[in-house]
Every structure is written in structure tokens, then in C-alpha cells.
Scaffold this motif. Structure first.
Motif, PDB file in Angstrom:
ATOM      1  N   ILE A 130      43.737  49.927  41.881  1.00 11.32           N
ATOM      2  CA  ILE A 130      42.641  50.263  40.223  1.00 11.32           C
ATOM      3  C   ILE A 130      43.043  51.426  40.098  1.00 11.32           C
ATOM      4  O   ILE A 130      43.553  51.547  39.013  1.00 11.32           O
ATOM      5  CB  ILE A 130      41.516  49.056  40.466  1.00 11.32           C
ATOM      6  CG1 ILE A 130      41.404  47.735  40.931  1.00 11.32           C
ATOM      7  CG2 ILE A 130      40.457  49.485  39.052  1.00 11.32           C
ATOM      8  CD1 ILE A 130      39.764  47.137  39.974  1.00 11.32           C
ATOM      9  N   LEU A 131      42.950  51.977  41.006  1.00 13.37           N
ATOM     10  CA  LEU A 131      43.179  53.574  41.084  1.00 13.37           C
ATOM     11  C   LEU A 131      44.154  54.044  40.482  1.00 13.37           C
ATOM     12  O   LEU A 131      44.330  54.870  39.324  1.00 13.37           O
ATOM     13  CB  LEU A 131      41.890  54.716  41.856  1.00 13.37           C
ATOM     14  CG  LEU A 131      41.869  55.700  42.251  1.00 13.37           C
ATOM     15  CD1 LEU A 131      40.367  56.259  40.434  1.00 13.37           C
ATOM     16  CD2 LEU A 131      41.579  56.597  42.913  1.00 13.37           C
ATOM     17  N   ILE A 132      44.974  53.917  41.951  1.00 16.36           N
ATOM     18  CA  ILE A 132      46.028  54.010  41.037  1.00 16.36           C
ATOM     19  C   ILE A 132      47.510  53.840  39.908  1.00 16.36           C
ATOM     20  O   ILE A 132      47.219  54.289  38.797  1.00 16.36           O
ATOM     21  CB  ILE A 132      47.078  53.791  42.664  1.00 16.36           C
ATOM     22  CG1 ILE A 132      46.818  54.446  43.572  1.00 16.36           C
ATOM     23  CG2 ILE A 132      48.457  54.453  42.267  1.00 16.36           C
ATOM     24  CD1 ILE A 132      46.963  53.470  44.816  1.00 16.36           C
ATOM     25  N   PHE A 133      47.413  52.363  39.723  1.00 12.33           N
ATOM     26  CA  PHE A 133      47.486  51.985  38.299  1.00 12.33           C
ATOM     27  C   PHE A 133      46.958  52.772  37.314  1.00 12.33           C
ATOM     28  O   PHE A 133      47.307  52.788  36.116  1.00 12.33           O
ATOM     29  CB  PHE A 133      47.283  50.049  39.017  1.00 12.33           C
ATOM     30  CG  PHE A 133      48.595  49.827  39.659  1.00 12.33           C
ATOM     31  CD1 PHE A 133      49.703  49.745  39.137  1.00 12.33           C
ATOM     32  CD2 PHE A 133      47.869  48.693  40.268  1.00 12.33           C
ATOM     33  CE1 PHE A 133      50.510  49.119  39.975  1.00 12.33           C
ATOM     34  CE2 PHE A 133      49.160  48.436  41.721  1.00 12.33           C
ATOM     35  CZ  PHE A 133      50.029  48.163  41.610  1.00 12.33           C
ATOM     36  N   SER A 134      45.550  52.419  37.665  1.00 10.16           N
ATOM     37  CA  SER A 134      45.112  53.086  36.051  1.00 10.16           C
ATOM     38  C   SER A 134      45.544  54.842  35.988  1.00 10.16           C
ATOM     39  O   SER A 134      45.891  54.914  34.923  1.00 10.16           O
ATOM     40  CB  SER A 134      43.268  53.729  35.756  1.00 10.16           C
ATOM     41  OG  SER A 134      43.136  52.240  36.496  1.00 10.16           O
TER      42      SER A 134
END
Length: 418
Positions: A388-392
Motif C-alpha cells: 500500500i505504501l509503495i503504490f501510494s
């Protein structure tokens, strides 16, 4: 145990790595880069060493990687402030003076001493797994003391340099320079003041190295502070650079930098709160299983064990066991806190165990769970948060510029129509 295993601390260093890479790429994309820009890029690479080193330590269940990763981190501690001092000297245009060269040479020599001392003290140290921080550990706290102290003292010298130059420029302003010169000097005073404040905050965080090295701070608390400080440090320097650095930087980079830093810091805070709740839930689940097991023992069904249990052993005399601190006073509801141990078997990899003790029917019981199942649970949760962090971050970096540009174009179109 799988080699690739995220721990709770991984999120902080994934965030730090993402943000550092973003800053490096943003600086490298600037046209007409000055010497100061290149120095700042070098400094950010040292910060990348720090984040990447800890990311390796918190993401790979492999003792052989622990020392190389720590030595990479030590490069940041030993030499990053040397680059930061050079940046300050260069910004004020005094990087070629005798004083600056002597200071840089002295700090380089001190950094070499601190780094060499740390490596030589730990090169032959035994590597063992530290359950409380979920990392392999080998370093002796006293081995980091010289390196950490030098790191902090360098901050003091940087602040002295900034203060001296700030006073010097202020004195020059009193002489009544021309309008252009006055504007530049006022801008220099403002930037030096803000950089001084940012470096002061950074210096306070660096005290954790000294406290840890002197034994006043546990490694767990040291890790917690360092994780938070990394993102905050980069956030402060980024805002200052994008607002005051004397070369053109686009409005878009400013927006992206502040937005990305805010998102990453919020993710770290939310993740840390979530992990505390998850840890509590894990212990509650195990205690519920133990309560059910206790009832089965009373009913003579001790062969019915919870899932994933490695062993269940008991003793009728607590004075003859490693659990001698238990007594009949604990009869009833008592269940111990979570504890850890590693068993080294001949010609085999160590076995890592989570264990609890409880009292039932006049006997002391010890129940052991495989640490691997706990580690996989942590890894699965952290993996989801990391994705989630990377895609965000990717969405923010790629989509936000498009949305802002489109919004500005639409605004211009509406104004023309009206």
C-alpha cells in the motif's frame, strides 16, 4: 524460517528509502545544478546507506547479512556530517579557506577512527537473533560510542559555523549594501537561521547514538527513535532546500516533496499504532488457547493441543525447573508474559521458540510455539502495508503532477471564458 521476512521496523525504512530516492532523483533532474546541489546529493546517498542498511537488517532473516548491513549504516554515522559540513561551507562560500579545510580534514580523520573502531570491535563478534527488535545483532554498545559521539560533536561544530556566518552577514547588512546585495544577504540570513534550527533538531536525535553507546538507552528504544527521526530529518531538510536553495526548483517538486513526506510519516505513525494492537491481539489469542488447554487438562484431555504447538511440558516442583519463580500463589488465572528462546541443535539451524508458562492442577506447564509462525504473521501484515505504501507513493509521484497541471489548465480556461 524463510530468508525474506519483514519485521515491524521494516515500514519505517521502506518509507525512508522511498523518500530518499525521490529526493535524489528530484535533485538530479534539476537543470544547472550548482556544487551545493551535488553535495546535497552525496549527503542523501549517505542517508540512503542508513535506510537501506536497516531495511536489509529488518527484511532478511539471514545472520550473514547483519554485519555488512551494519557497516553500511556506520558509513552514514561516521561520514554523513562531513558532507553536511562541506555543504554549509560551500553555501557560505568559505569552503576553500584554511579553517574549513582543516575542519573537514579533522572530521574525516575522526570519522575514520570511529568507523575503524566499530568494525574492529565487531568483526569477530558472534551474531545472535534479538527477539525484542526482530533483528540479528552482534554489536557491542560501547563499540558505537566513539562513532556516535563524533557524529554529535560534528553537529555542534556545524551549528558554530552557521552562527558565525549568520552574525557576519548581519554585520554586513548594517553597512548599508545596495538593494540587490541586501536582498541576497537577507535571504542568506533567513536560510542559515532555518538550517540552524533543522540541524539542532537533527543533533538532538543524534544524541540517541551516544546514549545507546554508553548503555543508557536500550536498542529497542534506539531503533524506535531512529526510525522516526529519519523521516523527520529528511522532511525538514527537503522543505528548507526546496524553499531557500539558491537555484531554480519547480513548484511541482515542492508540492510532491511535502506531500510525499507527509504521507510516509503518517503511514509510519499509523503502522506503529497498528503493530501495538496486533501484538496485543497475538498474546490474547495465545492466552485464550492456553485457557482452553487448561480446561482440557482438568478434564483429562491433555492430548488435545492448540494448533502449531511445538511442545507442552510440566513439572510438579517449580524449584527444580527453570520456572522457579512460579509458585502455588499463581494457581488459577496466571499465564506468564510472552518469552523467547533459541535452541541450538547439533549440525542443525537454531530453532526459535515463543513460550508461555501457566499453572494448572498443582503443576507448572510450559507451552512452546514456533517463532516461525509468528514471524510469518508479521511478514504478511507488513507486506500488505508495504505494498500500500509503495503504490501510494507511486500514485502520488506519477498522478499528482498530472492532476495539478490539469487543474491549473482548467482554471485558466474558466478564467478566459469568464
Amino acid at each position: 524460517m524463510d530468508i525474506f521476512q519483514f519485521s515491524y521496523h521494516s515500514i519505517g525504512y521502506i518509507s525512508g528509502t522511498i523518500f530518499t530516492v525521490f529526493l535524489i532523483v528530484s535533485l538530479l533532474k534539476l537543470t544547472g545544478k550548482t556544487l551545493q546541489a551535488w553535495i546535497l546529493v552525496v549527503y542523501l546517498f549517505f542517508v540512503l546507506f542508513l535506510n537501506f542498511g536497516f531495511l536489509v537488517r529488518t527484511s532478511f532473516f539471514l545472520p550473514s547479512l547483519s554485519k555488512p548491513a551494519c557497516f553500511l549504516i556506520a558509513l552514514y554515522t561516521s561520514f554523513s556530517n562531513l558532507v553536511l559540513l562541506y555543504f554549509i561551507y560551500s553555501f557560505f562560500g568559505i569552503d576553500r579557506t584554511k579553517e574549513s579545510r582543516l575542519a573537514l580534514l579533522t572530521i574525516f580523520a575522526a570519522g575514520m577512527f570511529g568507523f575503524s573502531f566499530y568494525v574492529l570491535k565487531n568483526i569477530n563478534s558472534e551474531v545472535s537473533y534479538n527477539f525484542s527488535i526482530q533483528m540479528f545483532e552482534f554489536q557491542k554498545p560501547e563499540s558505537t560510542a566513539p562513532m556516535g559521539s563524533i557524529h554529535f560533536l560534528t553537529f555542534i561544530w556545524i551549528l558554530v559555523v552557521i552562527l558565525k556566518q549568520n552574525i557576519k552577514v548581519k554585520n554586513e547588512l548594517t553597512l548599508g549594501p545596495d538593494a540587490d546585495s541586501k536582498l541576497n544577504k537577507e535571504r542568506t540570513v533567513q536560510m542559515s537561521r532555518n538550517f540552524g534550527l533543522a540541524i539542532s533538531v537533527h543533533a538532538l536525535f543524534s544524541l540517541t547514538y551516544t546514549f545507546y553507546g554508553l548503555g543508557y538507552l536500550s536498542f529497542s528504544n534506539f531503533q524506535l527513535i531512529l526510525t522516526s527521526a529519519t523521516s523527520l530529518q529528511l522532511f525538514l531538510y527537503t522543505v528548507l532546500y526546496l524553499n531557500y536553495f539558491p537555484e531554480p526548483s519547480s513548484f511541482m517538486i515542492k508540492i510532491l516533496g511535502v506531500s510525499l513526506a507527509t504521507v510516509l510519516i503518517l503511514f509510519c505513525v499509523v503502522s506503529r499504532i497498528s503493530f501495538v494492537l496486533i501484538e496485543s491481539h497475538y498474546d490474547e489469542a495465545r492466552k485464550t488457547e492456553i485457557e482452553n488447554l487448561r480446561e482440557n487438562l482438568k478434564l483429562g484431555r491433555g492430548n488435545i493441543l492448540p494448533k502449531d504447538v511445538l511442545y507442552l511440558i510440566s513439572s510438579s516442583n517449580p524449584n527444580n525447573t527453570s520456572r522457579s519463580y512460579l509458585s502455588r500463589n499463581y494457581e488459577g488465572e496466571y499465564i506468564s508474559k510472552r518469552m523467547y528462546r533459541s535452541l541450538s541443535l547439533p549440525e542443525s539451524k537454531p530453532v526459535y521458540i515463543i513460550w508461555y508458562t501457566f499453572y494448572s492442577e498443582g503443576r507448572i506447564y510450559e507451552i512452546g510455539y514456533p517463532y516461525e509462525s509468528y514471524s510469518k504473521m508479521v511478514h504478511s501484515i507488513v507486506s500488505i502495508i508495504a505494498l500500500i505504501l509503495i503504490f501510494s507513493s507511486l500514485f502520488l509521484v506519477l498522478a499528482l503532477p498530472y492532476l495539478i497541471r490539469k487543474g491549473l489548465r482548467d482554471l485558466q480556461t474558466d478564467r478566459k471564458i469568464s
